[in-house]
Design an enzyme around this catalytic site. Structure first.
Site, PDB file in Angstrom:
ATOM      1  N   GLN A   1       4.053 -17.366  25.931  1.00 42.28           N
ATOM      2  CA  GLN A   1       4.041 -15.907  25.854  1.00 42.28           C
ATOM      3  C   GLN A   1       3.358 -15.296  27.079  1.00 42.28           C
ATOM      4  O   GLN A   1       3.326 -14.080  27.228  1.00 42.28           O
ATOM      5  CB  GLN A   1       3.304 -15.458  24.584  1.00 42.28           C
ATOM      6  CG  GLN A   1       3.923 -16.003  23.307  1.00 42.28           C
ATOM      7  CD  GLN A   1       3.161 -15.645  22.041  1.00 42.28           C
ATOM      8  OE1 GLN A   1       3.015 -16.483  21.165  1.00 42.28           O
ATOM      9  NE2 GLN A   1       2.685 -14.418  21.908  1.00 42.28           N
TER      10      GLN A   1
ATOM     11  N   GLU B   1       2.664  -5.859  15.322  1.00 42.37           N
ATOM     12  CA  GLU B   1       1.829  -6.589  14.387  1.00 42.37           C
ATOM     13  C   GLU B   1       1.308  -5.741  13.249  1.00 42.37           C
ATOM     14  O   GLU B   1       0.746  -6.281  12.286  1.00 42.37           O
ATOM     15  CB  GLU B   1       0.635  -7.141  15.144  1.00 42.37           C
ATOM     16  CG  GLU B   1       1.077  -7.926  16.337  1.00 42.37           C
ATOM     17  CD  GLU B   1      -0.055  -8.308  17.221  1.00 42.37           C
ATOM     18  OE1 GLU B   1      -1.021  -7.540  17.272  1.00 42.37           O
ATOM     19  OE2 GLU B   1       0.028  -9.353  17.845  1.00 42.37           O
TER      20      GLU B   1
ATOM     21  N   ARG C   1       0.496 -13.229  14.591  1.00 45.49           N
ATOM     22  CA  ARG C   1       0.997 -11.861  14.637  1.00 45.49           C
ATOM     23  C   ARG C   1      -0.088 -10.832  14.307  1.00 45.49           C
ATOM     24  O   ARG C   1       0.057 -10.015  13.392  1.00 45.49           O
ATOM     25  CB  ARG C   1       2.165 -11.708  13.672  1.00 45.49           C
ATOM     26  CG  ARG C   1       3.065 -10.534  14.027  1.00 45.49           C
ATOM     27  CD  ARG C   1       4.328 -10.541  13.221  1.00 45.49           C
ATOM     28  NE  ARG C   1       5.215  -9.511  13.708  1.00 45.49           N
ATOM     29  CZ  ARG C   1       6.524  -9.504  13.522  1.00 45.49           C
ATOM     30  NH1 ARG C   1       7.094 -10.479  12.858  1.00 45.49           N
ATOM     31  NH2 ARG C   1       7.259  -8.531  13.996  1.00 45.49           N
ATOM     32  N   CYS C   2      -1.186 -10.919  15.016  1.00 45.60           N
ATOM     33  CA  CYS C   2      -2.297 -10.012  14.754  1.00 45.60           C
ATOM     34  C   CYS C   2      -3.160  -9.974  15.998  1.00 45.60           C
ATOM     35  O   CYS C   2      -3.269 -10.956  16.712  1.00 45.60           O
ATOM     36  CB  CYS C   2      -3.072 -10.528  13.551  1.00 45.60           C
ATOM     37  SG  CYS C   2      -4.847 -10.438  13.642  1.00 45.60           S
TER      38      CYS C   2
END
Ligand code: FES
Ligand code: FES
Lengths: 783, 167
Positions: free
Chosen positions: A217, A737, A367-368
């Site tokens: 990423q 998110e 996802r946070c």
């Protein structure tokens, strides 16, 4: 006009879909190079053991096996350890001790994938098991086995972090009318993007040049890390090219460097051949991308009338055997400090202790934004517990307490400055849309008939867009992001970014920002990411930072072009630059709309007829360093029905109101919310990684790690309010998110609400039918 | 061992180890990389292809088992430059994000619509329950399949206009 341009606010169809729906994506495992060989990994069956002997002879005897790499082989290269993002170090391969089950022990390189697997099976390792500690609370006891002897640790405590006013908070609690306190465990979960991790590494011995295709990423940060770790081998930064091609989901799990990547590079250097490493799903679930694992004790002090006054939180964070959390390095507990949520506490104090255990490294975000989900879950659970204690409606109690819209920018007692918000509006919309009052009536009726129905609310505040470089860095590299725009002579544009989409639709969204700023049709704008040889330096996509940071960079770079274009337009229109304005996606002589030039005309002139003394071309780069983070928010309402026979929970309805400021592509934003909600549903009801006392992972495959399928996932309903960020060039806040952060509390609150009249106050997630049925049996209401 | 199969209409042959999985034959030998691998336990459905028209998880079929049979993969959906209705549906309804599960998801959908032209939402959800998606939250995938179902039925109605009425 606006429709043709396809700028901000339009549900433009995604450009990237064209290749994905034809099976023409190019993911890492699709990369095939001449002479390529395969790497597979031997992993430890023990959670803690000394390695007595590794016998590679049988593996090496298999035709096609080219090499077996052990920790001892990496020592002369100084590659047996690598640094983590948190200033700790992590084994690439152990030289004497393994510290968690499924840890990498050796690597086999072979001409074929299947032969590499045969080689793995033939490597013989002799272990001497050592005492194991998997519970971080036990790991802190004085007699616990010390896991990190290499660090000269005397115990398993990694760090203590605290924020806020301890004495003031204690005083506020002493003076409070009402105090509620709750222990909350947020279990270990795993990201499990459908594409596992992998790499193709190609080292060119003649040039001393390394090219890697990898599931990352953050390609630029990785390139720098490789140069820092392997610089002594001659791999300096200009000799490394990191390509992040199409990525099949990341969710935070593709930020860190896993040993497999280092091994693939090492194997290519050793063999001189291109090497492919693709991990299996079971390896992915057992060895990487772990999140949460927070043991929280949270207390809230309030007045009798429900006014919240103070918050006190103590947390033990299980980081596994290496502190490899993905965090901005100044905040060891990440953005957990946003735990005061949507409420104006006068005093707050938070402390977190990081602990080593015999588990794989934790601290991925799933996802946070760095521990925000844990924070949002704790505060939104506590507010419901307070409502129960005070016998108040949880919606009404929230409405009474919300930070009011006129209080923004709002400084929290833990030091964050919220940019903008209108929390009441979001909750009110959600209540209206779902028919809250009616649902409460229905619930009362059902309850009188003995049926179990619950309504849960979560009014969360997210913190995204890391970050202002004064506060945020990764291994010292400041967190900004970048965009480079080149407008070609014929008015088509190429945009290159330092972020990297893993499914978020960047090729479309960022083209829309440029379309809006430059008045070029979105179809004429190509967006490229993920190649360090061509893209400007950026810190990558995670923690919902693409739109808040790279989106801002894109708008700013476009504005630089627009400004240069204005000078060219003035030259073409024979007017003073001061008389040229940008209107209706064109340069116009003020008050004379007939005298105008389009961006395409200006672009052509930039290469053919630019004013004397001006540099030719129409290009710009911007490295955007945000002045502050952004704070999207939302209010979610969940309705559940519980089966008294099986304990099964059915999410009957879920209405999500999100506010992420200006929306660039409503279709993509809605898609992000759907996906985020599903990844919020998952830990609330299904997902969890457990270990037995010997550190054996329970459920390390997709057979037993319960990811929601189409059958469990409800039909999400979504709505929005729009409160732009005042400091972002286009007012956007980031959304990827939010739903994962907000959803678990809404679901848990709904389940507890359904059982509250039986005296239930809290249930740790995942709330499984088994847990519910046990409660129903205890309370004597099971059918 | 020699395998011969028809894949997306073309006849192909290969010499393979008996243990070679169909998914690896497709991806590595036949170079059709649209079919993906997401797990090692037949759980995710990313590798779904049609074997004689029926959806199978190609990570659980040996290449030799496909010998003499017909295989369809995502690459065969588009015909003469025209997208399959399912492909249209997925992009129109935003039924994909990272795109990794998408080929398998679409192959399952094609098989569903072949045997049930007008599935209910529940039938769609049941049909794709063996295909995991981590990105989309499934709602738009359901819509994509409904979209495809509607276009396919319209196209069929146009082709054979009043026959049903006359009979
Ligand atoms: S790869 Fe075949 S089902 Fe997952
Ligand atoms: S679109 Fe990413 S897994 Fe389905």
């Amino acid at each position: 006009m606006a429709v043709e341009i396809g700028g901000i606010g339009h549900s433009v169809a995604r450009k990237e879909d064209a290749r994905f729906i034809r099976g023409r994506g190019n993911y890492v495992d699709d990369v095939k190079l001449p002479g390529m060989v395969y790497l597979d990994i031997v992993r430890s069956p023990y959670a803690h053991a000394r390695i007595l002997k590794i016998d590679t002879s049988k593996a090496l005897a298999i035709p096609g096996v080219l090499a077996v790499i052990t920790g001892k082989d990496l020592v002369p290269l100084k590659l047996e350890w690598m640094p983590t993002l948190m200033g700790d170090k992590q084994m690439v391969l152990p030289t004497d001790t393994v510290m968690y089950q499924a840890q990498e022990v050796a690597a086999v390189v072979a001409t074929e994938r299947y032969i590499a697997a045969d080689g793995v099976a033939a490597v013989e390792v002799e272990y001497e098991p050592l005492p194991v500690v998997v519970d971080p609370i036990k790991a802190l006891l004085p007699d616990a086995p010390v896991i990190r002897e290499d660090r000269a640790q005397k115990n398993n405590h990694i760090w203590h972090w605290e924020t806020g006013d301890r004495a003031g908070t204690d005083k506020a609690f002493a003076a409070a009318d009402v105090v509620v306190k709750q222990d909350i465990y947020i279990p270990r979960i795993v990201v499990a993007s459908i594409e596992t991790c992998g790499m193709v590494a190609k080292f060119d011995k003649v040039e001393g040049h390394l090219t890697v295709w990898m599931t990352t990423q953050a390609p630029h940060a990785i390139r720098t890390v490789i140069a820092l770790v392997a610089g002594h081998l001659g791999l300096s930064e200009q000799k490394i090219r990191v390509i992040s091609p199409d990525i099949g989901g990341g969710f935070g799990g593709k930020v860190p460097v896993y040993p497999g990547y280092v091994l693939a590079i090492g194997a290519s250097v050793l063999t001189g051949l291109p090497v492919k490493w693709i991990e299996d799903r079971s390896e992915n679930i057992q060895a990487d991308s772990f999140a949460r694992d927070y043991h929280i004790t949270a207390e809230l002090a309030s007045k009798k009338d429900g006014t919240m006054k103070a918050l006190r939180v103590k947390t033990i964070a299980d980081h596994g055997a290496f502190d490899a959390a993905a965090n901005p390095s100044k905040f060891p507990a990440g953005l957990f400090g946003v735990i005061t949520g949507s409420y104006p506490f006068e005093k707050a104090f938070v402390e977190v202790d990081g602990v080593y255990t015999n588990k794989p490294p934790g601290g991925i975000a799933y996802r946070c934004s760095f521990r925000v989900t844990e924070a949002a879950f704790a505060i939104e659970r506590l507010v419901d517990i307070l409502a129960l204690e005070l016998k108040r409606d949880p919606a009404e109690l929230r409405m009474q307490n919300f930070i009011p819209p006129q209080a923004f920018p709002y400084k929290t007692p833990l030091g964050w400055e919220y940019d903008s918000g209108n929390y009441g509006a979001a909750l009110k919309l959600a209540m209206d849309k779902i028919g809250y009052a009616q649902l409460r009536k229905e619930q009362a009726e059902k309850r009188s008939r003995g049926e179990l129905m619950g309504i849960g609310i979560s009014s969360f505040t997210e913190i995204v867009g890391a970050g202002p470089s004064k506060h945020f860095d990764i291994l010292g590299i400041k967190m900004f992001d970048s965009a480079e725009i080149r407008v070609h002579p014929t008015g088509k544009a190429l945009v290159r970014l330092g972020v990297k989409s893993q499914g978020q639709g960047h090729e479309t969204t960022f083209a829309q920002i440029v379309a809006e700023e430059l008045g070029l049709p979105v179809g004429d704008i190509k967006v490229e990411e993920g190649d360090t040889d061509t893209a400007p330096y950026g810190l990558g996509t995670y923690a919902s930072r693409s739109t808040p940071v790279a989106g801002a960079a894109t708008a700013m770079a476009a504005r630089k072009i627009r400004e240069k274009g204005r000078l060219i337009a003035a030259h073409l229109l024979e007017a003073s630059p001061d008389d040229i304005e940008w209107k209706d996606y064109k340069y116009q002589v003020k008050g004379v709309p007939a005298k105008s030039k389009t961006m395409a005309e200006v672009a052509f002139a930039a290469y053919t007829n630019h004013p004397q003394g001006m540099e030719a071309g129409l290009e710009a780069v911007d490295y955007y360093d945000p002045p502050n983070l952004t704070f999207p928010f939302g209010s979610y309402i969940c309705v559940v029905d519980i089966d008294k026979g099986t304990g099964e929970i059915k999410v009957r309805r879920f209405y999500a109101v999100d506010d992420c400021g200006t929306i660039i592509n409503p279709m993509i934003v809605e898609g992000q919310i759907h996906g985020g909600l599903t990844m919020g549903l998952a830990p609330a009801l299904y997902e969890e990684i457990n270990y037995d006392k010997d550190g054996n992972i329970q459920g390390g495959t997709l057979m037993d790690y319960l990811m929601p399928t189409s059958m469990e996932t409800p039909s999400w309903e979504t709505g929005k309010t729009t409160t732009p960020s005042p400091h972002h060039p286009i007012g956007a806040k980031g959304v990827g998110e939010s739903a994962t952060v907000g959803a678990p509390a809404a679901i848990a609150n709904a389940v507890v609400d359904a059982l509250a009249h039986l005296g239930v106050r809290h249930i740790d997630i995942p709330i499984t039918p088994w847990k519910v049925q046990k409660i129903l049996r205890e309370k004597g209401v099971a059918e | 061992m020699r395998v011969q199969l028809t894949i997306n209409g073309a006849s192909r042959e290969a010499d393979v180890e008996p243990r070679l999985l169909l998914v690896h034959l497709i991806r590595e030998n036949l170079l059709l990389t649209g079919t993906h691998i997401g797990c090692d336990t037949t759980s995710c459905g990313a590798c779904t292809v049609l074997l004689d028209g029926r959806p199978v998880k190609s990570c659980t079929v040996f290449a030799v088992q496909a010998s003499g049979r017909t295989v369809s993969t995502v690459e065969g959906l588009e015909q003469n430059g025209v997208l399959h209705a399912v492909q249209e549906g997925f992009t129109k309804e935003h039924g994909l994000q990272c795109g990794f599960c998408t080929p398998g998801m679409m192959m399952t959908s094609v098989a569903l619509l072949e045997r049930n032209a007008a599935p209910t939402e529940l039938q769609i959800r049941q049909a794709i329950s063996g295909n995991l998606c981590r990105c989309t939250g499934y709602v738009n995938i359901v819509k994509a399949i409904q979209h495809a179902s509607a276009t396919m039925r319209e196209a069929k109605a146009e082709k054979e206009p009043a026959t049903a009425g006359r009979a």
